[in-house]
Scaffold this active site. Structure first.
Site, PDB file in Angstrom:
ATOM      1  N   GLY A   1     108.746  44.377   7.697  1.00 54.05           N
ATOM      2  CA  GLY A   1     108.584  45.879   8.031  1.00 54.05           C
ATOM      3  C   GLY A   1     108.405  46.296   9.502  1.00 54.05           C
TER       4      GLY A   1
ATOM      5  CB  THR B   1     101.953  43.723  17.507  1.00 51.48           C
ATOM      6  OG1 THR B   1     103.075  43.383  17.100  1.00 51.48           O
ATOM      7  CG2 THR B   1     102.208  44.526  19.063  1.00 51.48           C
TER       8      THR B   1
ATOM      9  NE  ARG C   1      95.439  39.373  11.754  1.00 53.71           N
ATOM     10  CZ  ARG C   1      95.613  40.780  11.572  1.00 53.71           C
ATOM     11  NH1 ARG C   1      96.498  41.208  12.481  1.00 53.71           N
ATOM     12  NH2 ARG C   1      95.324  41.473  10.608  1.00 53.71           N
TER      13      ARG C   1
ATOM     14  CD  GLU D   1      91.904  40.485  17.340  1.00 53.39           C
ATOM     15  OE1 GLU D   1      92.931  39.993  17.935  1.00 53.39           O
ATOM     16  OE2 GLU D   1      91.902  41.379  16.977  1.00 53.39           O
TER      17      GLU D   1
ATOM     18  CG  HIS E   1      93.678  44.345  16.512  1.00 55.92           C
ATOM     19  ND1 HIS E   1      93.490  43.213  15.876  1.00 55.92           N
ATOM     20  CD2 HIS E   1      94.765  44.775  15.773  1.00 55.92           C
ATOM     21  CE1 HIS E   1      94.160  43.144  14.830  1.00 55.92           C
ATOM     22  NE2 HIS E   1      94.963  44.197  14.910  1.00 55.92           N
TER      23      HIS E   1
ATOM     24  N   GLY F   1      96.718  48.351  17.126  1.00 53.90           N
ATOM     25  CA  GLY F   1      98.074  48.490  16.401  1.00 53.90           C
ATOM     26  C   GLY F   1      98.119  49.730  15.559  1.00 53.90           C
ATOM     27  CB  THR F   2      97.115  50.369  12.519  1.00 51.43           C
ATOM     28  OG1 THR F   2      95.946  49.947  12.335  1.00 51.43           O
ATOM     29  CG2 THR F   2      98.450  49.563  11.930  1.00 51.43           C
TER      30      THR F   2
END
Lengths: 326, 330
Positions: A160, A238, A240, A269, A287, A289-290
């Site tokens: 996705g 983006t 891991r 991280e 991190h 990302g979202t």
């Protein structure tokens, strides 16, 4: 009686969480450490049937074999907040009859946005430019960079998120090729060319890592693989950190084999390889990302939907691939 | 009959061969005047029979702006200024037109590279990536970082939907944004390609993200002023890759401080390379040093476009890409 345990903190969906109360007993984990949680699984959480799992839960973020084995026999589902679920030992879950769900789909746009930002930043050398500006040097010494237009973007793992990256990259005139475990239908691949791993590595101008981390993919981007890439390749991650050998990346950046990189994730991280910090031709994000209001809300809602489905129908909506056969 | 003389004002980096190839239709001169005073002297001397010039953005450091005073000094033979760049605000158009001097710029070749920067700035401002990068490099990881916003579903208002604006629309739609625009005149439906045309005030009032993509001229200087900020949505995000002076930079700093403007991404500044300290002190904002078209591929395309304009000028008397204000001159 169903008993749902929240391992972590809700940011946006307090009301929806409480609404679950009509189906189940709700507990918010207050065990300060893993040791406490191990104990509490024998005590006040010994009848938990479903877990709402966040990676950053202090006691239960890392659900390793030890913690999984200590969960009560009543536990049937771990509903994870996130696309990547590498902090949960899905094998141990399988053996114990625990099914895991994650949140695919809801993460796609926000992660792909970060991904595309990093591709642009790496190609156009924006990190160096911003540094020069804030040092009062304007663009003195910046030099010229490269347009994305016409460049080949190789997406490793076109799930996705990878498909959302493709959509954005094509808006910038990039040509997309991809490699997956299995070729996608033409509908899903939307015109992107399916290539072998080796062809993706050797033919791409920009390589984007969008694959899950598991035993098969750890360090899939190794020193040897980097050597097979085009000279001056750009790499963006983006997914891991551990899908790539971070130390090998640093060497390749220093030698110029890799012209620039954009990273939102790191092997250990929040620890970052010190070699990366010193380089101007890398863009480093912590991190994120979202990390938007809209996407975090969507993700939490998706976990709650999975929990409700688990409780009311005995099946989650987004079971992880490793458990799909159950 | 001797060939017309063409003057190079500035440097050509990538299309040297194409420049040299002009020698089949023109005699080529490279300007070696060291400053404006010397240039004006040379215009009466060795450059007094120049017909056309290729000028770069950076050559302003030698000649100063091509304003009325300088245009007065241009010899009678001087008929064409072929400018390397989309924005030509370094040239005062009216005195040139009065003297019959035609100007070309670089539309279209700049579109993609500038739109790429523009989209980067929109993403960076919405997601506050600079704050993330700064925290990371300070060893704070993402501690204390607020949750930010997705571009998906947001309304992008493009002020000035020319070539760059339309290239931006294409990119923004790939991120799920809805695009509306304001221009001096509404575009054909073919060019607008689904973007909604709105008035200037409606653009300000209803856009979640505002992108400035209009040329700088006397009408547009500070078009985004204190008054305009007050009409915008609370928490608006702004991106500027046009010219710094279309926006009042001090008023912008105030609007950021009040929270009216949530964040900005800027590639251009009113008095560049000087930047308002209020922007430097702000860790959220994305600041780039006017690098809109600074790529190998685009720089070469632009140089060739200017050279082609020079060739067209001396061989046919018409420029390929004459500026909008002078279209009626051809």
């Amino acid at each position: 009686m169903e008993h749902v345990l929240l391992l972590g903190e809700l940011a946006h969906t307090q009301a929806e969480w409480e609404a679950l109360g009509q189906y189940a007993k709700l507990s918010i984990c207050d065990s300060p450490t893993k040791a406490d949680l191990l104990n509490d699984f024998k005590g006040k959480y010994s009848d938990v049937t479903v877990i709402f799992h966040f990676n950053n839960s202090p006691a239960g973020g890392l659900m390793d074999k030890e913690l999984i084995d200590a969960t009560p026999d009543t536990l049937k589902f771990i509903c994870h907040n996130g696309a990547g679920y590498d902090l949960i030992d899905v094998d141990a879950c399988l053996k114990k009859g625990i099914k895991v769900s994650n949140t695919p789909g809801s993460v796609d746009a926000a992660t792909a946005d970060v991904n595309m930002y990093l591709i642009l930043a790496a190609l156009r050398n924006f990190n160096f430019a911003q540094t020069l500006l804030r040092q009062g040097k304007w663009n003195d010494g910046l030099g010229l960079s490269h347009d994305p237009e016409g460049k080949v973007l190789g997406i490793l793992g076109m799930g996705g998120i990878g498909r959302a990256v493709k959509q954005r990259a094509e808006g910038f005139g990039m040509k997309v090729v991809y490699h997956n475990r299995k070729e996608l239908s033409s509908e899903l691949s939307g015109g992107a060319k399916y290539v072998s791993f080796d062809e993706l590595i050797s033919k791409s101008d920009v390589i984007s890592l969008n694959l899950p981390l598991n035993a098969n993919t750890r360090h899939i981007i190794s020193k040897d693989v980097i050597a097979k890439m085009k000279d001056g390749v750009v790499i963006v991650n983006t997914a891991r950190g551990a899908v790539m050998d971070e130390a090998a990346l640093v060497d390749a950046l220093k030698s110029g084999k890799v012209a620039s990189a954009g990273l939102d994730v790191f092997e250990e991280e929040p620890k970052i390889h010190p070699g990366l910090i010193g380089l101007e031709n890398v863009t480093l994000l912590p991190h994120v990302g979202t990390r938007t209001v809209e996407t975090n809300t969507k993700m939490e809602m998706q976990v709650l939907d999975n929990i409700k489905a688990a409780i009311t129908s005995g099946k989650v909506l987004n079971i992880v691939p490793e458990h799909a056969h159950l | 009959m001797s060939k017309p003389k063409v003057l190079l004002l500035g440097e050509i980096a990538h299309a040297k061969a194409e420049w040299e190839a002009l020698s089949d239709v023109a005699t080529l001169e490279v300007c070696d005047s060291k400053n404006r005073e010397e240039f004006i002297k040379d215009l009466k001397g060795k450059y007094s029979d120049i017909v056309a010039c290729y000028r770069t953005f950076k050559s302003v450091e030698i000649t100063g702006r091509i304003d009325a005073d300088l245009v007065k000094e241009l010899p009678k033979s001087f008929k064409y200024i072929c400018h390397n760049g989309a924005g030509y605000d370094q040239i005062d158009v009216a005195p040139c037109s009065e003297k019959g001097i035609k100007i070309s710029n670089c539309p279209s070749t700049v579109d993609d590279a500038t739109a790429d920067v523009n989209m980067f700035l929109i993403l960076g401002a919405l997601r506050k990536f600079n704050l993330g990068m700064s925290k990371l490099r300070r060893g704070q990881w993402n501690s204390g970082m607020p949750l930010t916003h997705d571009p998906e579903g947001k309304v992008l208002g493009i002020l000035g939907m020319g070539g760059i604006g339309r290239a931006l629309k294409k990119r923004a739609e790939a991120f799920g944004m809805t695009v509306q625009y304001h221009n001096r005149r509404e575009l054909s439906s073919e060019l607008a390609d689904g973007a909604k045309y709105v008035s200037f005030d409606e653009l300000l009032a209803t856009s979640d993200v505002l992108s400035l993509n209009l040329p700088l001229n006397p009408n547009t200087r500070h078009i985004i002023n204190k008054d305009a900020f007050s009409k915008m949505k609370d928490g608006v995000v702004i991106a500027n890759t046009a010219r710094g002076a279309v926006m009042d930079e001090a008023a912008l700093v105030d609007a950021l401080a009040s929270g009216k403007v949530q964040c900005v991404g800027l590639d251009v500044f009113e008095a560049e390379p000087k930047i308002h300290p209020g922007l430097i002190d702000n860790e959220d904002v994305i600041l780039l040093p006017h690098l809109g078209t600074l790529t190998y591929e685009t720089q070469k395309k632009m140089e060739i476009q200017v050279i082609d304009n020079v060739r067209a000028a001396v061989t046919s008397g018409k420029l390929n890409t004459i500026i909008p204000e002078q279209v009626s001159m051809q």
